[in-house]
Design an enzyme around this catalytic site. Sequence first.
Site, PDB file in Angstrom:
ATOM      1  N   ASP A 197       0.839  -1.200   0.000  1.00 14.36           N
ATOM      2  CA  ASP A 197       0.000   0.000   0.000  1.00 14.36           C
ATOM      3  C   ASP A 197       0.876   1.253   0.000  1.00 14.36           C
ATOM      4  OD1 ASP A 197       0.849  -0.164   2.608  1.00 14.36           O
ATOM      5  OD2 ASP A 197      -1.129   0.094   3.519  1.00 14.36           O
ATOM      6  N   SER A 198       2.209   1.051  -0.053  1.00 14.03           N
ATOM      7  CA  SER A 198       3.121   2.174  -0.313  1.00 14.03           C
ATOM      8  C   SER A 198       2.799   2.799  -1.662  1.00 14.03           C
ATOM      9  CB  SER A 198       4.582   1.709  -0.277  1.00 14.03           C
ATOM     10  OG  SER A 198       4.769   0.579  -1.098  1.00 14.03           O
ATOM     11  N   ASP A 236      -1.075  -6.087   0.028  1.00 13.95           N
ATOM     12  CA  ASP A 236      -1.387  -5.430   1.301  1.00 13.95           C
ATOM     13  C   ASP A 236      -2.882  -5.228   1.483  1.00 13.95           C
ATOM     14  OD1 ASP A 236       0.771  -4.936   2.949  1.00 13.95           O
ATOM     15  OD2 ASP A 236       1.385  -3.112   1.886  1.00 13.95           O
ATOM     16  N   LYS A 266      -1.171  -9.182   3.350  1.00 16.99           N
ATOM     17  CA  LYS A 266      -0.333  -8.699   4.464  1.00 16.99           C
ATOM     18  C   LYS A 266      -1.144  -7.708   5.297  1.00 16.99           C
ATOM     19  CE  LYS A 266       3.421  -5.889   3.848  1.00 16.99           C
ATOM     20  NZ  LYS A 266       3.035  -4.655   4.554  1.00 16.99           N
ATOM     21  N   GLU A 268      -0.981  -5.161   8.930  1.00 18.38           N
ATOM     22  CA  GLU A 268      -0.119  -4.513   9.914  1.00 18.38           C
ATOM     23  C   GLU A 268      -0.720  -4.664  11.311  1.00 18.38           C
ATOM     24  OE1 GLU A 268       0.553  -0.435   8.801  1.00 18.38           O
ATOM     25  OE2 GLU A 268       1.289  -0.984   6.808  1.00 18.38           O
ATOM     26  N   GLU A 335       9.722  -3.442  10.119  1.00 17.14           N
ATOM     27  CA  GLU A 335      10.119  -2.174   9.489  1.00 17.14           C
ATOM     28  C   GLU A 335      10.689  -1.210  10.532  1.00 17.14           C
ATOM     29  OE1 GLU A 335       7.203  -0.534   6.835  1.00 17.14           O
ATOM     30  OE2 GLU A 335       8.320   1.334   6.569  1.00 17.14           O
TER      31      GLU A 335
HETATM   32  O1  KIV Z   1       3.606  -1.028   1.532  1.00 21.28           O
HETATM   33  C1  KIV Z   1       4.759  -1.423   1.448  1.00 21.28           C
HETATM   34  O2  KIV Z   1       5.462  -1.210   0.466  1.00 21.28           O
HETATM   35  C2  KIV Z   1       5.310  -2.167   2.575  1.00 21.28           C
HETATM   36  C3  KIV Z   1       6.786  -2.329   2.592  1.00 21.28           C
HETATM   37  C4  KIV Z   1       7.411  -1.091   3.069  1.00 21.28           C
HETATM   38  C5  KIV Z   1       7.173  -3.497   3.418  1.00 21.28           C
HETATM   39  O3  KIV Z   1       4.598  -2.579   3.424  1.00 21.28           O
END
Ligand code: KIV
Length: 418
Positions: A197-198, A236, A266, A268, A335
């Site tokens: 989600d970056s 994510d 994924k 968090e 992270e």
């Molecule tokens: O969203 C993302 O790119 C991430 C990485 C920084 C691990 O979660």
Amino acid sequence: MASAEKIGYVLALGSNVGDRHANLQQAIRALGAQTEIVKESRILETWPILIRAQGRFLNQGIYLVTEKQPDELLAITRAVEQQIGRKKRIKNGPREIDIDIIWSSVGRIVSPTLRVPHPFNRAREWVRQIMQELKPDAIDAETGVVWQNITGKSIMNVNDFVKKKAAGEKITVVTCYDYAFARLIARTSLDAILVGDSLGNVIQGNPNTLAVTVDDMIYHARMVRRGAPQAFIVVDMPFMSYQTGVADALRNAGRLIKETGADAVKLEGGENIAPQIRALVESGIPVMGHLGLTPQSVLAFGGYKVQGKSDTASAKILGDAKAIEAAGVFGLVLEMVPVALTAKISQALTVPTIGIGAGDKADGQVLVLNDLLGLDPDFAPRFVRKYADLSGQVFTALENYAADVRQGNFPAEKESFH
Ligand code: KIV
């Protein structure tokens, strides 16, 4: 009369129909009658990659030399396939015998009928094993890397993460958000792709990831899957798509998996989201965790800061790591935490830790693709290593193009139609 120079080739053979051993042997005999076979690799048993619902292949490689040009050798391989009785079926389906030219001493070959190296060579573990056995000093014409230096072993399914950690093999992950880059990553030996989600930052230009939606993630993950059909892809779950409870987590993760073809999601968080993780895993969705600096909590953290520095904070993250491992994650991202904490967590868990800004004691590493390629000249945090300066190359290419157009140098005759 001087004889023509001999060309070296590596061929990969595969069979998953009929007497597989006999098919391989018959093919090698037939090829040996028309070329000089220098070396045969051992036989490997492999899973088909694109269509899994078919029998396993036996694969074998041969290194041969011949005066035949690539297209002549291709014709020979096709004739041998016919001789062994290869039947026409669906693309990537079962085959009595399949013979591919995967390397040639003349380098890259691009013709209407033949493409060497095969674009997915480096993403196939068995091709790596064959090349290292037969021609370890050969250069992969696609990337310029010598085969013996390619130590990667691509991840095929969720179980490979723990296996790699147990074998002491570092896991390599990179983020990706679109088809074009996914196609390039698919031709490398990297283990897995994270559709992070970056993308809220690097693609959408937002200051953080909070505005990213499930639909945004689906849109990008579908493009990535199209570009990397064989890769292990983690997607994510965005902010507020799972924090709100188990039912939301199940519904949204279900959409992410069903609508994108990703292999895992994924999330968090630690103990607080263990019920969601457990429910997803019990429904058959593999889950990767994410601890330390969890960007979806940036407002609560008051900025992007290293986490777990105090004894209490470090103990909390270690406890969370154990809790999400117990809930069923197959790995977790750590992270921006101190190296000592990464070491402690990596030792305490069976599942691998994937670090970003977490030092060298993690079981693997992940970087944001745009960061490692140097696409943003204004972003250089301490934990990023820029393996390329693509922003510089983009500026130069664009200025050269503009100058050529202004000076009448583009398009030239060969770039025009009549
Ligand atoms: O969203 C993302 O790119 C991430 C990485 C920084 C691990 O979660």
